[in-house]
Write a protein that holds these residues in place. Sequence first.
Motif, PDB file in Angstrom:
ATOM      1  N   SER A 154       0.846  -1.190   0.000  1.00 19.28           N
ATOM      2  CA  SER A 154       0.000   0.000   0.000  1.00 19.28           C
ATOM      3  C   SER A 154       0.883   1.241   0.000  1.00 19.28           C
ATOM      4  O   SER A 154       1.723   1.416   0.890  1.00 19.28           O
ATOM      5  N   ALA A 155       0.708   2.082  -1.001  1.00 19.06           N
ATOM      6  CA  ALA A 155       1.576   3.253  -1.158  1.00 19.06           C
ATOM      7  C   ALA A 155       1.085   4.090  -2.331  1.00 19.06           C
ATOM      8  O   ALA A 155       0.156   3.701  -3.039  1.00 19.06           O
ATOM      9  N   LEU A 156       1.760   5.225  -2.528  1.00 24.05           N
ATOM     10  CA  LEU A 156       1.561   6.035  -3.723  1.00 24.05           C
ATOM     11  C   LEU A 156       2.619   5.606  -4.729  1.00 24.05           C
ATOM     12  O   LEU A 156       3.813   5.634  -4.427  1.00 24.05           O
ATOM     13  N   TYR A 157       2.194   5.198  -5.907  1.00 26.11           N
ATOM     14  CA  TYR A 157       3.131   4.766  -6.939  1.00 26.11           C
ATOM     15  C   TYR A 157       3.254   5.892  -7.963  1.00 26.11           C
ATOM     16  O   TYR A 157       2.285   6.316  -8.567  1.00 26.11           O
ATOM     17  N   LEU A 158       4.479   6.331  -8.128  1.00 23.71           N
ATOM     18  CA  LEU A 158       4.771   7.470  -8.982  1.00 23.71           C
ATOM     19  C   LEU A 158       5.524   7.035 -10.230  1.00 23.71           C
ATOM     20  O   LEU A 158       6.412   6.197 -10.169  1.00 23.71           O
ATOM     21  N   CYS A 159       5.158   7.639 -11.322  1.00 25.00           N
ATOM     22  CA  CYS A 159       5.868   7.450 -12.575  1.00 25.00           C
ATOM     23  C   CYS A 159       6.559   8.761 -12.920  1.00 25.00           C
ATOM     24  O   CYS A 159       5.981   9.842 -12.744  1.00 25.00           O
ATOM     25  N   ALA A 160       7.779   8.682 -13.373  1.00 27.32           N
ATOM     26  CA  ALA A 160       8.522   9.869 -13.785  1.00 27.32           C
ATOM     27  C   ALA A 160       9.115   9.632 -15.165  1.00 27.32           C
ATOM     28  O   ALA A 160       9.597   8.531 -15.449  1.00 27.32           O
ATOM     29  N   SER A 161       9.076  10.648 -15.989  1.00 30.96           N
ATOM     30  CA  SER A 161       9.693  10.505 -17.304  1.00 30.96           C
ATOM     31  C   SER A 161      10.836  11.494 -17.465  1.00 30.96           C
ATOM     32  O   SER A 161      10.870  12.545 -16.811  1.00 30.96           O
ATOM     33  N   SER A 162      11.763  11.137 -18.318  1.00 31.48           N
ATOM     34  CA  SER A 162      12.907  12.001 -18.596  1.00 31.48           C
ATOM     35  C   SER A 162      13.413  11.677 -19.987  1.00 31.48           C
ATOM     36  O   SER A 162      12.977  10.713 -20.625  1.00 31.48           O
ATOM     37  N   LEU A 163      14.338  12.527 -20.443  1.00 25.53           N
ATOM     38  CA  LEU A 163      14.922  12.314 -21.759  1.00 25.53           C
ATOM     39  C   LEU A 163      16.355  11.863 -21.562  1.00 25.53           C
ATOM     40  O   LEU A 163      17.151  12.545 -20.904  1.00 25.53           O
ATOM     41  N   SER A 164      16.683  10.700 -22.093  1.00 28.07           N
ATOM     42  CA  SER A 164      18.040  10.201 -21.948  1.00 28.07           C
ATOM     43  C   SER A 164      18.946  10.964 -22.891  1.00 28.07           C
ATOM     44  O   SER A 164      18.491  11.627 -23.811  1.00 28.07           O
ATOM     45  N   GLY A 165      20.219  10.852 -22.658  1.00 27.16           N
ATOM     46  CA  GLY A 165      21.140  11.537 -23.553  1.00 27.16           C
ATOM     47  C   GLY A 165      22.441  11.814 -22.856  1.00 27.16           C
ATOM     48  O   GLY A 165      22.459  12.483 -21.840  1.00 27.16           O
ATOM     49  N   ARG A 166      23.471  11.248 -23.356  1.00 24.91           N
ATOM     50  CA  ARG A 166      24.774  11.430 -22.733  1.00 24.91           C
ATOM     51  C   ARG A 166      25.174  12.898 -22.783  1.00 24.91           C
ATOM     52  O   ARG A 166      25.047  13.556 -23.811  1.00 24.91           O
ATOM     53  N   GLY A 167      25.648  13.374 -21.666  1.00 23.34           N
ATOM     54  CA  GLY A 167      26.129  14.741 -21.594  1.00 23.34           C
ATOM     55  C   GLY A 167      25.059  15.774 -21.377  1.00 23.34           C
ATOM     56  O   GLY A 167      25.369  16.926 -21.095  1.00 23.34           O
ATOM     57  N   SER A 168      23.800  15.390 -21.498  1.00 23.13           N
ATOM     58  CA  SER A 168      22.739  16.367 -21.308  1.00 23.13           C
ATOM     59  C   SER A 168      22.235  16.288 -19.871  1.00 23.13           C
ATOM     60  O   SER A 168      22.428  15.299 -19.177  1.00 23.13           O
ATOM     61  N   VAL A 169      21.598  17.350 -19.448  1.00 22.80           N
ATOM     62  CA  VAL A 169      21.025  17.386 -18.111  1.00 22.80           C
ATOM     63  C   VAL A 169      19.730  16.600 -18.121  1.00 22.80           C
ATOM     64  O   VAL A 169      18.848  16.850 -18.948  1.00 22.80           O
ATOM     65  N   ARG A 170      19.627  15.638 -17.244  1.00 14.43           N
ATOM     66  CA  ARG A 170      18.415  14.840 -17.163  1.00 14.43           C
ATOM     67  C   ARG A 170      17.552  15.382 -16.041  1.00 14.43           C
ATOM     68  O   ARG A 170      17.997  15.514 -14.909  1.00 14.43           O
ATOM     69  N   THR A 171      16.326  15.665 -16.364  1.00 15.61           N
ATOM     70  CA  THR A 171      15.378  16.140 -15.359  1.00 15.61           C
ATOM     71  C   THR A 171      14.149  15.264 -15.415  1.00 15.61           C
ATOM     72  O   THR A 171      13.620  14.999 -16.492  1.00 15.61           O
ATOM     73  N   GLN A 172      13.701  14.809 -14.274  1.00 17.17           N
ATOM     74  CA  GLN A 172      12.511  13.972 -14.201  1.00 17.17           C
ATOM     75  C   GLN A 172      11.264  14.805 -13.931  1.00 17.17           C
ATOM     76  O   GLN A 172      11.296  15.716 -13.103  1.00 17.17           O
ATOM     77  N   TYR A 173      10.204  14.443 -14.616  1.00 22.23           N
ATOM     78  CA  TYR A 173       8.893  15.046 -14.392  1.00 22.23           C
ATOM     79  C   TYR A 173       7.948  13.940 -13.939  1.00 22.23           C
ATOM     80  O   TYR A 173       7.910  12.866 -14.551  1.00 22.23           O
ATOM     81  N   PHE A 174       7.184  14.239 -12.907  1.00 20.83           N
ATOM     82  CA  PHE A 174       6.358  13.225 -12.290  1.00 20.83           C
ATOM     83  C   PHE A 174       4.891  13.328 -12.689  1.00 20.83           C
ATOM     84  O   PHE A 174       4.366  14.418 -12.944  1.00 20.83           O
ATOM     85  N   GLY A 175       4.252  12.178 -12.694  1.00 23.86           N
ATOM     86  CA  GLY A 175       2.810  12.136 -12.837  1.00 23.86           C
ATOM     87  C   GLY A 175       2.140  12.343 -11.488  1.00 23.86           C
ATOM     88  O   GLY A 175       2.825  12.462 -10.458  1.00 23.86           O
ATOM     89  N   PRO A 176       0.819  12.356 -11.461  1.00 22.94           N
ATOM     90  CA  PRO A 176       0.078  12.593 -10.218  1.00 22.94           C
ATOM     91  C   PRO A 176       0.092  11.402  -9.262  1.00 22.94           C
ATOM     92  O   PRO A 176      -0.252  11.545  -8.095  1.00 22.94           O
ATOM     93  N   GLY A 177       0.486  10.226  -9.778  1.00 19.89           N
ATOM     94  CA  GLY A 177       0.559   9.053  -8.922  1.00 19.89           C
ATOM     95  C   GLY A 177      -0.710   8.219  -8.910  1.00 19.89           C
ATOM     96  O   GLY A 177      -1.798   8.684  -9.283  1.00 19.89           O
ATOM     97  N   THR A 178      -0.543   6.970  -8.512  1.00 21.21           N
ATOM     98  CA  THR A 178      -1.660   6.045  -8.279  1.00 21.21           C
ATOM     99  C   THR A 178      -1.610   5.626  -6.822  1.00 21.21           C
ATOM    100  O   THR A 178      -0.596   5.083  -6.365  1.00 21.21           O
ATOM    101  N   ARG A 179      -2.701   5.879  -6.121  1.00 19.82           N
ATOM    102  CA  ARG A 179      -2.772   5.480  -4.709  1.00 19.82           C
ATOM    103  C   ARG A 179      -3.316   4.069  -4.639  1.00 19.82           C
ATOM    104  O   ARG A 179      -4.449   3.820  -5.019  1.00 19.82           O
ATOM    105  N   LEU A 180      -2.483   3.135  -4.169  1.00 18.85           N
ATOM    106  CA  LEU A 180      -2.879   1.733  -4.054  1.00 18.85           C
ATOM    107  C   LEU A 180      -3.091   1.385  -2.583  1.00 18.85           C
ATOM    108  O   LEU A 180      -2.228   1.640  -1.740  1.00 18.85           O
ATOM    109  N   LEU A 181      -4.233   0.809  -2.305  1.00 18.16           N
ATOM    110  CA  LEU A 181      -4.546   0.336  -0.961  1.00 18.16           C
ATOM    111  C   LEU A 181      -4.775  -1.167  -1.023  1.00 18.16           C
ATOM    112  O   LEU A 181      -5.619  -1.640  -1.797  1.00 18.16           O
ATOM    113  N   VAL A 182      -4.020  -1.911  -0.232  1.00 22.72           N
ATOM    114  CA  VAL A 182      -4.154  -3.364  -0.187  1.00 22.72           C
ATOM    115  C   VAL A 182      -4.800  -3.749   1.148  1.00 22.72           C
ATOM    116  O   VAL A 182      -4.278  -3.412   2.213  1.00 22.72           O
ATOM    117  N   LEU A 183      -5.935  -4.417   1.066  1.00 23.78           N
ATOM    118  CA  LEU A 183      -6.669  -4.802   2.282  1.00 23.78           C
ATOM    119  C   LEU A 183      -6.482  -6.270   2.611  1.00 23.78           C
ATOM    120  O   LEU A 183      -6.226  -7.095   1.713  1.00 23.78           O
TER     121      LEU A 183
END
Lengths: 115, 112
Positions: free
Chosen positions: A86-115
């Motif tokens: 049970s947690a918030l699961y986050l996805c982040a995307s970025s652009l790969s590329g050697r020598g470039s600055v990588r910055t991650q941008y996040f989605g709003p997340g999926t809240r999973l509850l396990v009962l």
Amino acid sequence: DAGVTQSPTHLIKTRGQQVTLRCSPKSGHDTVSWYQQALGQGPQFIFQYYEEEERQRGNFPDRFSGHQFPNYSSELNVNALLLGDSALYLCASSLSGRGSVRTQYFGPGTRLLVL
Amino acid sequence: TQLLEQSPQFLSIQEGENLTVYCNSSSVFSSLQWYRQEPGEGPVLLVTVVTGGEVKKLKRLTFQFGDARKDSSLHITAAQPGDTGLYLCAGDGRRAGNQFYFGTGTSLTVIP
């Protein structure tokens, strides 16, 4: 320009079940990372996908698996769910590329509850 | 392995006060990002710092990257209730596992 999107927003499952979470990266990004975040804590890295392959993996069991599609979208699958998943699961995307600055941008997340 | 340590972990201040959050590591990072996160939402990017010694300002927020690119700080001037949230730093460990490493987080509450 659409940002990172995730579905579903919320999910309730019972122990032992399986779940699939989905993520579409920011336009132009080719790398997707998944994180698990417990309440009040920083995100914990699960794995990263690039060119449809798992490139890096954090300290998570094999019950956690993923996939990346040719359009760069991604899925996170968790089998044999435990209460501790049970947690918030986050996805982040970025652009790969050697020598470039990588910055991650996040989605709003999926809240999973396990009962 | 927690490569990035943030301090303080919790901070509760009055509106108008100043504060500084620290993000420390023994590892060198290619770049470092700061995020703010509201409860139940994804982290929102505030800034990326790349060069050792770099200082970036975002309105009342000032970000600094250490000369050795191992640590960073976030300073907020005249805090407002809208600044309330979880502040996260994340280092690009391109040379250390090729992944992003998150700090432990600083939960800030600004009281009106």
